[in-house]
Design a protein around this motif. Structure first.
Motif, short mmCIF file in Angstrom:
data_model
loop_
_atom_site.label_atom_id
_atom_site.label_comp_id
_atom_site.label_asym_id
_atom_site.label_seq_id
_atom_site.Cartn_x
_atom_site.Cartn_y
_atom_site.Cartn_z
N ALA A 91 0.83 -1.21 0.00
CA ALA A 91 0.00 0.00 0.00
C ALA A 91 0.86 1.26 0.00
O ALA A 91 0.59 2.22 -0.75
CB ALA A 91 -0.93 0.00 1.21
N LEU A 92 1.91 1.28 0.79
CA LEU A 92 2.79 2.44 0.85
C LEU A 92 3.50 2.66 -0.49
O LEU A 92 3.71 3.80 -0.92
CB LEU A 92 3.81 2.28 1.98
CG LEU A 92 3.21 2.34 3.40
CD1 LEU A 92 4.25 1.95 4.44
CD2 LEU A 92 2.66 3.73 3.69
N GLU A 93 3.87 1.57 -1.14
CA GLU A 93 4.48 1.68 -2.47
C GLU A 93 3.49 2.24 -3.47
O GLU A 93 3.84 3.08 -4.33
CB GLU A 93 4.98 0.31 -2.93
CG GLU A 93 6.16 -0.22 -2.13
CD GLU A 93 6.54 -1.64 -2.52
OE1 GLU A 93 7.59 -2.11 -2.05
OE2 GLU A 93 5.80 -2.27 -3.30
N ILE A 94 2.23 1.80 -3.37
CA ILE A 94 1.19 2.30 -4.28
C ILE A 94 0.98 3.79 -4.06
O ILE A 94 0.79 4.55 -5.03
CB ILE A 94 -0.12 1.51 -4.07
CG1 ILE A 94 0.05 0.08 -4.57
CG2 ILE A 94 -1.28 2.19 -4.81
CD1 ILE A 94 -1.13 -0.83 -4.24
N LEU A 171 -5.88 0.35 -3.19
CA LEU A 171 -5.81 0.99 -1.87
C LEU A 171 -7.10 0.81 -1.09
O LEU A 171 -7.08 0.81 0.14
CB LEU A 171 -5.47 2.48 -2.03
CG LEU A 171 -4.03 2.79 -2.42
CD1 LEU A 171 -3.84 4.29 -2.63
CD2 LEU A 171 -3.05 2.29 -1.36
N HIS A 172 -8.22 0.66 -1.80
CA HIS A 172 -9.48 0.37 -1.12
C HIS A 172 -9.36 -0.88 -0.25
O HIS A 172 -10.00 -0.99 0.79
CB HIS A 172 -10.59 0.12 -2.14
CG HIS A 172 -11.26 1.35 -2.62
ND1 HIS A 172 -12.02 2.17 -1.82
CD2 HIS A 172 -11.31 1.91 -3.85
CE1 HIS A 172 -12.50 3.17 -2.53
NE2 HIS A 172 -12.09 3.04 -3.76
N LEU A 173 -8.54 -1.82 -0.71
CA LEU A 173 -8.41 -3.09 -0.01
C LEU A 173 -7.54 -2.98 1.25
O LEU A 173 -7.47 -3.91 2.03
CB LEU A 173 -7.80 -4.15 -0.94
CG LEU A 173 -8.55 -4.39 -2.26
CD1 LEU A 173 -7.78 -5.37 -3.12
CD2 LEU A 173 -9.95 -4.90 -2.00
N ALA A 174 -6.89 -1.83 1.41
CA ALA A 174 -5.90 -1.73 2.48
C ALA A 174 -6.23 -0.70 3.55
O ALA A 174 -5.82 -0.84 4.69
CB ALA A 174 -4.53 -1.41 1.88
N ARG A 175 -6.97 0.36 3.20
CA ARG A 175 -6.94 1.49 4.12
C ARG A 175 -8.18 1.71 4.97
O ARG A 175 -8.15 2.49 5.92
CB ARG A 175 -6.65 2.77 3.34
CG ARG A 175 -7.71 3.16 2.33
CD ARG A 175 -7.22 4.34 1.52
NE ARG A 175 -8.18 4.72 0.51
CZ ARG A 175 -7.96 5.67 -0.38
NH1 ARG A 175 -6.81 6.32 -0.36
NH2 ARG A 175 -8.86 5.99 -1.27
N ALA A 176 -9.28 1.10 4.63
CA ALA A 176 -10.50 1.19 5.45
C ALA A 176 -10.79 2.62 5.92
O ALA A 176 -10.98 3.50 5.09
CB ALA A 176 -10.41 0.24 6.63
N ARG A 177 -10.78 2.85 7.26
CA ARG A 177 -11.25 4.13 7.77
C ARG A 177 -10.11 5.02 8.30
O ARG A 177 -10.26 5.71 9.29
CB ARG A 177 -12.27 3.89 8.88
CG ARG A 177 -13.51 3.20 8.37
CD ARG A 177 -14.43 2.76 9.49
NE ARG A 177 -15.63 2.17 8.91
CZ ARG A 177 -16.78 2.81 8.74
NH1 ARG A 177 -16.89 4.06 9.12
NH2 ARG A 177 -17.82 2.21 8.20
N GLY A 178 -8.99 5.01 7.62
CA GLY A 178 -7.85 5.76 8.08
C GLY A 178 -8.07 7.24 8.23
O GLY A 178 -7.52 7.89 9.11
#
Length: 233
Positions: A91-94, A171-178
């Motif tokens: 995710a950070l790379e994306i 990123l939808h798959l990784a970040r939820a409610r950040g």
């Protein structure tokens, strides 16, 4: 001379129907994944989904193959198809690559911006300010996505749009409610205003920097939600 119209064979009609149905199922599955109803790591149950969509497994499998090409699902041999999980490291790379692409979008838009576009963008900003005041993530998030989608599609660069949306989907798959966890709804929209102000100036470099910086800050907010996972990066 009378010319007969080409005859459409039944098998051609079957292909057309199947292709259309596959597209509908693909969009529905993508919606379920991106809204979180189908969660990362969850197995796609063919029987349940076939019943839900009222279709056979053939179009469903075609749809999942398309979603696999988009990076939203993965097929594991002898186990089935699962919603793809995106690790914090990936995710950070994306985020880094997305920042570069979004910065380019800002640079391109600086040459294209007009009064009509600015009016629509400011309407987005006012709506998000109102929602951010109530800290309602569920209402804010779709408007936020629509705002970014409008910016990117307004560039008219189809390659940029395709690549950008692919990264956002992952990123939808990784970040939820950040955004909420980092207290970032109002902060995020202040950055949106910086972006729109930069576009209004017509300055390419300023617009590119504002767009790039917004994604970089989003990356920082995401990273702040990782907790103990961050120590494993």
């Amino acid at each position: 001379m009378y010319h007969r119209e080409p005859k459409v064979e039944m098998n051609d009609l079957t292909v057309l129907r199947t292709s259309s149905l596959t597209g509908v199922i693909e969009r529905e599955l993508e919606h379920l994944i991106l809204t979180g109803e189908l969660k990362p790591g969850e197995r796609l149950n063919e029987i349940q989904l076939s019943t839900r969509f009222g279709t056979s497994r053939g179009p469903l499998r075609e749809a999942t193959r398309s979603l696999q090409a988009k990076g939203l699902v993965e097929s594991i041999r002898n186990r089935g198809v699962f919603v793809r999980s995106v690790s914090p490291t990936e995710a950070l790379e994306i985020y880094d690559v997305r920042a570069a692409i979004f910065g380019l979008a800002g640079r391109l838009l600086a040459d294209l911006v007009n009064d009509q576009m600015l009016a629509k963008l400011n309407a987005f900003l006012d709506q998000m300010d109102e929602i951010a005041a109530s800290k309602n993530f569920d209402d804010y998030y779709p408007v936020n996505l629509a705002f970014h989608d409008y910016l990117v599609t307004s560039t008219g660069n189809n390659t940029l749009v395709k690549e950008y949306k692919g990264f956002v989907n992952k990123l939808h798959l990784a970040r939820a409610r950040g955004l909420v966890q980092a207290g970032g709804l109002s902060v995020s929209n202040r950055e949106h205003r910086e972006m729109v102000d930069a576009l209004a100036s017509g300055n390419r470099e300023r617009a590119q920097e504002a767009f790039f910086r917004h994604v970089e800050r989003s990356k920082i907010r995401f990273r702040s939600t990782l907790g103990s996972a961050e120590s494993r990066l």
